[in-house]
Design a protein around this motif. Structure first.
Motif, PDB file in Angstrom:
ATOM      1  N   THR B  14       0.828  -1.200   0.000  1.00 58.03           N
ATOM      2  CA  THR B  14       0.000   0.000   0.000  1.00 58.03           C
ATOM      3  C   THR B  14       0.859   1.245   0.000  1.00 58.03           C
ATOM      4  OG1 THR B  14       0.001  -0.117   2.390  1.00 58.03           O
ATOM      5  CG2 THR B  14      -1.880  -1.089   1.265  1.00 58.03           C
ATOM      6  N   PHE B  15       2.154   1.081   0.097  1.00 59.88           N
ATOM      7  CA  PHE B  15       3.032   2.216   0.309  1.00 59.88           C
ATOM      8  C   PHE B  15       3.840   2.576  -0.923  1.00 59.88           C
ATOM      9  CE2 PHE B  15       4.594   4.089   4.431  1.00 59.88           C
ATOM     10  CZ  PHE B  15       5.125   5.212   3.838  1.00 59.88           C
ATOM     11  N   ASP B  84       8.327   4.052   0.492  1.00 59.57           N
ATOM     12  CA  ASP B  84       8.672   3.544   1.811  1.00 59.57           C
ATOM     13  C   ASP B  84      10.156   3.791   2.085  1.00 59.57           C
ATOM     14  OD1 ASP B  84      10.092   1.602   0.543  1.00 59.57           O
ATOM     15  OD2 ASP B  84       9.141  -0.080   1.521  1.00 59.57           O
ATOM     16  N   GLU B  85      10.575   3.476   3.311  1.00 61.43           N
ATOM     17  CA  GLU B  85      11.899   3.913   3.754  1.00 61.43           C
ATOM     18  C   GLU B  85      13.052   3.300   2.967  1.00 61.43           C
ATOM     19  OE1 GLU B  85      11.060   2.656   7.820  1.00 61.43           O
ATOM     20  OE2 GLU B  85      12.766   1.303   7.640  1.00 61.43           O
ATOM     21  N   LEU B  86      12.912   2.062   2.526  1.00 63.64           N
ATOM     22  CA  LEU B  86      13.996   1.447   1.762  1.00 63.64           C
ATOM     23  C   LEU B  86      14.117   2.096   0.379  1.00 63.64           C
ATOM     24  CD1 LEU B  86      16.202  -0.699   1.517  1.00 63.64           C
ATOM     25  CD2 LEU B  86      14.488  -2.260   0.649  1.00 63.64           C
ATOM     26  N   GLN B  87      12.970   2.353  -0.250  1.00 63.45           N
ATOM     27  CA  GLN B  87      13.007   3.007  -1.548  1.00 63.45           C
ATOM     28  C   GLN B  87      13.597   4.408  -1.433  1.00 63.45           C
ATOM     29  OE1 GLN B  87      12.558   1.903  -4.534  1.00 63.45           O
ATOM     30  NE2 GLN B  87      12.014  -0.124  -3.837  1.00 63.45           N
ATOM     31  N   ARG B  89      15.827   5.323   0.710  1.00 60.93           N
ATOM     32  CA  ARG B  89      17.275   5.155   0.870  1.00 60.93           C
ATOM     33  C   ARG B  89      17.939   4.866  -0.473  1.00 60.93           C
ATOM     34  NH1 ARG B  89      21.168   1.770   4.778  1.00 60.93           N
ATOM     35  NH2 ARG B  89      20.309   3.169   6.290  1.00 60.93           N
TER      36      ARG B  89
END
Lengths: 75, 146
Positions: B14-15, B84-87, B89
């Motif tokens: 969903t992110f 999201d946070e990994l993307q 980064r």
């Protein structure tokens, strides 16, 4: 940092995609966390702990030989 | 910008960046490129045939690509904020690679030019370098976290 995410996920019989959907992140993020390539942020770690009904330190463990993250002075 | 466009839509999350967002980005970028090309062609043709370039026409030729560019930028930034946070980064690493490469390239270029190895630097080349490094940085970071 090591983690038990894969085991916890297997216990629930969830796929990486299931966990990703529940946490609102991409499947790639869950895979990277499971394989130890990426350490999640604190909010995401709390989300994982809540999702599996565990405490953060029950899911994430320091590497062997890795200190708790505190400097010698603080310890 | 390219790395956002190249993202595969993840229907399980969903992110992540949606395919609709990716399509909208592509369309705005395409609209900007096409309107620049069409505007340049039209103005050049009119000038070549000796027609006067009226102010409203010149404003229109400039306004359409600028509007498309602004819409593209807003869409891109909105999609970035939804990653999201990994993307994030991964894209930070890609942006850092591109910035570092362009910084070093532009700083070191004068010495190469003065030594006679290369000709004058054109902004066009810098754009290519930036986009190329951005793409390379994205692919490298994406592979690392795969």
């Amino acid at each position: 940092m090591r983690n038990t995410l894969r085991v916890l996920r297997a216990e629930k019989n969830w796929s990486q995609a299931d966990v990703a959907t529940r946490l609102g992140v991409s499947r790639q993020t869950i895979n990277a966390v499971e394989t130890g390539k990426y350490d999640p942020s604190l909010p995401l770690a709390f989300g994982m702990a809540r999702l599996f009904g565990k405490r953060i330190e029950e899911i994430f463990l320091p590497e062997v030989g890795q200190a708790s993250g505190l400097s010698a002075e603080v310890r | 910008m390219l790395y956002i466009m190249s993202m595969k839509p993840d229907t399980n999350s969903t992110f992540s960046c949606s395919s609709r967002g990716t399509l909208a980005q592509t369309l705005w970028l395409l609209g900007m490129a096409l309107s620049v090309a069409a505007g340049l062609l039209l103005l050049a043709l009119l000038k070549h045939r000796g027609y006067p370039l009226s102010l409203p026409l010149r404003i229109l030729a400039v306004a359409i690509p600028v509007a498309c560019g602004i819409a593209y930028s807003f869409r891109l930034l909105r999609d970035l904020a939804r990653l999201d946070e990994l993307q994030l980064r991964i894209q930070l690493e890609a942006a850092a690679t591109a910035c570092l490469g362009v910084f070093l390239g532009t700083i070191l270029y004068p010495i190469f030019q003065f030594a006679g190895f290369v000709g004058p630097l054109r902004a066009f080349y810098v754009t290519f370098l930036l986009v190329g490094l951005l793409l390379a940085g994205y692919l490298n970071a994406n592979r690392r976290y795969r």
